[in-house]
Write a protein that holds these residues in place. Structure first.
Motif, mmCIF file in Angstrom:
data_model
loop_
_atom_site.group_PDB
_atom_site.id
_atom_site.type_symbol
_atom_site.label_atom_id
_atom_site.label_comp_id
_atom_site.label_asym_id
_atom_site.label_seq_id
_atom_site.Cartn_x
_atom_site.Cartn_y
_atom_site.Cartn_z
ATOM 1 N N ARG A 25 42.342 31.387 43.842
ATOM 2 C CA ARG A 25 43.277 31.145 42.754
ATOM 3 C C ARG A 25 44.305 32.261 42.663
ATOM 4 O O ARG A 25 43.980 33.428 42.900
ATOM 5 C CB ARG A 25 42.535 31.050 41.415
ATOM 6 N N TRP A 26 45.513 31.903 42.306
ATOM 7 C CA TRP A 26 46.590 32.844 42.111
ATOM 8 C C TRP A 26 47.330 32.458 40.851
ATOM 9 O O TRP A 26 47.817 31.327 40.729
ATOM 10 C CB TRP A 26 47.537 32.848 43.315
ATOM 11 N N SER A 27 47.427 33.392 39.914
ATOM 12 C CA SER A 27 48.062 33.127 38.632
ATOM 13 C C SER A 27 49.526 33.544 38.608
ATOM 14 O O SER A 27 50.178 33.414 37.571
ATOM 15 C CB SER A 27 47.309 33.845 37.511
ATOM 16 N N GLY A 28 50.036 34.052 39.713
ATOM 17 C CA GLY A 28 51.397 34.526 39.794
ATOM 18 C C GLY A 28 51.517 36.033 39.783
ATOM 19 O O GLY A 28 52.622 36.552 39.925
ATOM 20 N N GLY A 29 50.412 36.738 39.622
ATOM 21 C CA GLY A 29 50.397 38.185 39.614
ATOM 22 C C GLY A 29 50.064 38.763 40.967
ATOM 23 O O GLY A 29 50.381 38.186 42.012
ATOM 24 N N ASN A 30 49.392 39.902 40.957
ATOM 25 C CA ASN A 30 49.092 40.628 42.188
ATOM 26 C C ASN A 30 47.689 40.379 42.719
ATOM 27 O O ASN A 30 47.314 40.958 43.740
ATOM 28 C CB ASN A 30 49.274 42.130 41.967
ATOM 29 N N THR A 31 46.919 39.543 42.057
ATOM 30 C CA THR A 31 45.522 39.359 42.406
ATOM 31 C C THR A 31 45.221 37.924 42.791
ATOM 32 O O THR A 31 45.651 36.980 42.126
ATOM 33 C CB THR A 31 44.613 39.772 41.236
ATOM 34 N N TYR A 32 44.476 37.768 43.883
ATOM 35 C CA TYR A 32 43.897 36.489 44.255
ATOM 36 C C TYR A 32 42.436 36.496 43.829
ATOM 37 O O TYR A 32 41.699 37.438 44.111
ATOM 38 C CB TYR A 32 44.000 36.250 45.758
ATOM 39 N N TYR A 33 42.026 35.432 43.161
ATOM 40 C CA TYR A 33 40.666 35.319 42.667
ATOM 41 C C TYR A 33 39.869 34.400 43.574
ATOM 42 O O TYR A 33 40.285 33.274 43.850
ATOM 43 C CB TYR A 33 40.659 34.794 41.238
ATOM 44 N N LEU A 34 38.726 34.890 44.029
ATOM 45 C CA LEU A 34 37.858 34.136 44.928
ATOM 46 C C LEU A 34 36.578 33.754 44.199
ATOM 47 O O LEU A 34 35.971 34.585 43.523
ATOM 48 C CB LEU A 34 37.517 34.961 46.168
ATOM 49 N N ASP A 35 36.174 32.511 44.345
ATOM 50 C CA ASP A 35 34.959 32.018 43.699
ATOM 51 C C ASP A 35 34.159 31.184 44.683
ATOM 52 O O ASP A 35 34.724 30.467 45.508
ATOM 53 C CB ASP A 35 35.308 31.180 42.466
ATOM 54 N N TYR A 36 32.829 31.266 44.560
ATOM 55 C CA TYR A 36 31.949 30.579 45.489
ATOM 56 C C TYR A 36 30.802 29.921 44.754
ATOM 57 O O TYR A 36 30.309 30.436 43.749
ATOM 58 C CB TYR A 36 31.360 31.553 46.508
ATOM 59 N N ALA A 37 30.364 28.796 45.273
ATOM 60 C CA ALA A 37 29.125 28.211 44.803
ATOM 61 C C ALA A 37 27.967 29.120 45.194
ATOM 62 O O ALA A 37 28.007 29.790 46.227
ATOM 63 C CB ALA A 37 28.931 26.817 45.404
ATOM 64 N N ASP A 38 26.927 29.141 44.368
ATOM 65 C CA ASP A 38 25.782 29.998 44.655
ATOM 66 C C ASP A 38 25.158 29.685 46.017
ATOM 67 O O ASP A 38 24.634 30.578 46.684
ATOM 68 C CB ASP A 38 24.730 29.857 43.561
ATOM 69 N N SER A 39 25.215 28.439 46.423
ATOM 70 C CA SER A 39 24.583 28.021 47.666
ATOM 71 C C SER A 39 25.244 28.610 48.908
ATOM 72 O O SER A 39 24.625 28.642 49.974
ATOM 73 C CB SER A 39 24.569 26.495 47.761
#
Length: 131
Positions: A52-66
């Protein structure tokens, strides 16, 4: 508005690796969520990972627990692609893998896993992991 095409699927033995890519074409966004989902035979489509990118300087990474600790999602801005590096594959990873995108920042893991939040989908690529 946006077209997504997955590639990189195939047949591997348990413990092996595959790298999936999703090429995007069409409009660009000031913020976005790009995710990977998978669907095994007879199963519901499930969330795997998202960037995910909100337009700032950070990319957010998310994962399923599996898949946490085994899979890594990334984006190549120059090629406008999102990739999923899959290591230590297990037979239960066998599924058709789909990439998806929406032109806004989604706010939670639960939201990331809700299919209706994604406006664009690829055609899917088969991943088969043999024991």
């Amino acid at each position: 508005q946006v077209q997504l095409v997955e590639s990189g699927g195939g047949l591997v033995q348990a413990g092996g690796s595959l790298r999936l890519s999703c090429a995007a074409s069409g409009r660009t966004f000031s913020g976005y969520t790009k995710g990977w989902f998978r669907q095994a035979p007879g199963k519901e489509r499930e969330f795997v990972a998202a960037i995910r990118w909100s337009g700032g300087n950070t990319y957010y990474l998310d994962y399923a627990d599996s898949v946490k600790g085994r899979f890594t999602i990334s984006r190549d801005n120059a090629k406008n692609t999102v990739s999923l590096q899959m290591n230590s594959l297990k037979p239960e990873d066998t599924a058709v893998y789909y990439c998806a995108a929406v032109g806004r920042f989604l706010t939670s893991v639960q939201t990331l896993g809700e299919l209706h939040n994604y406006d664009y989908w690829g055609q899917g690529t088969q991943v088969t992991v043999s024991p």
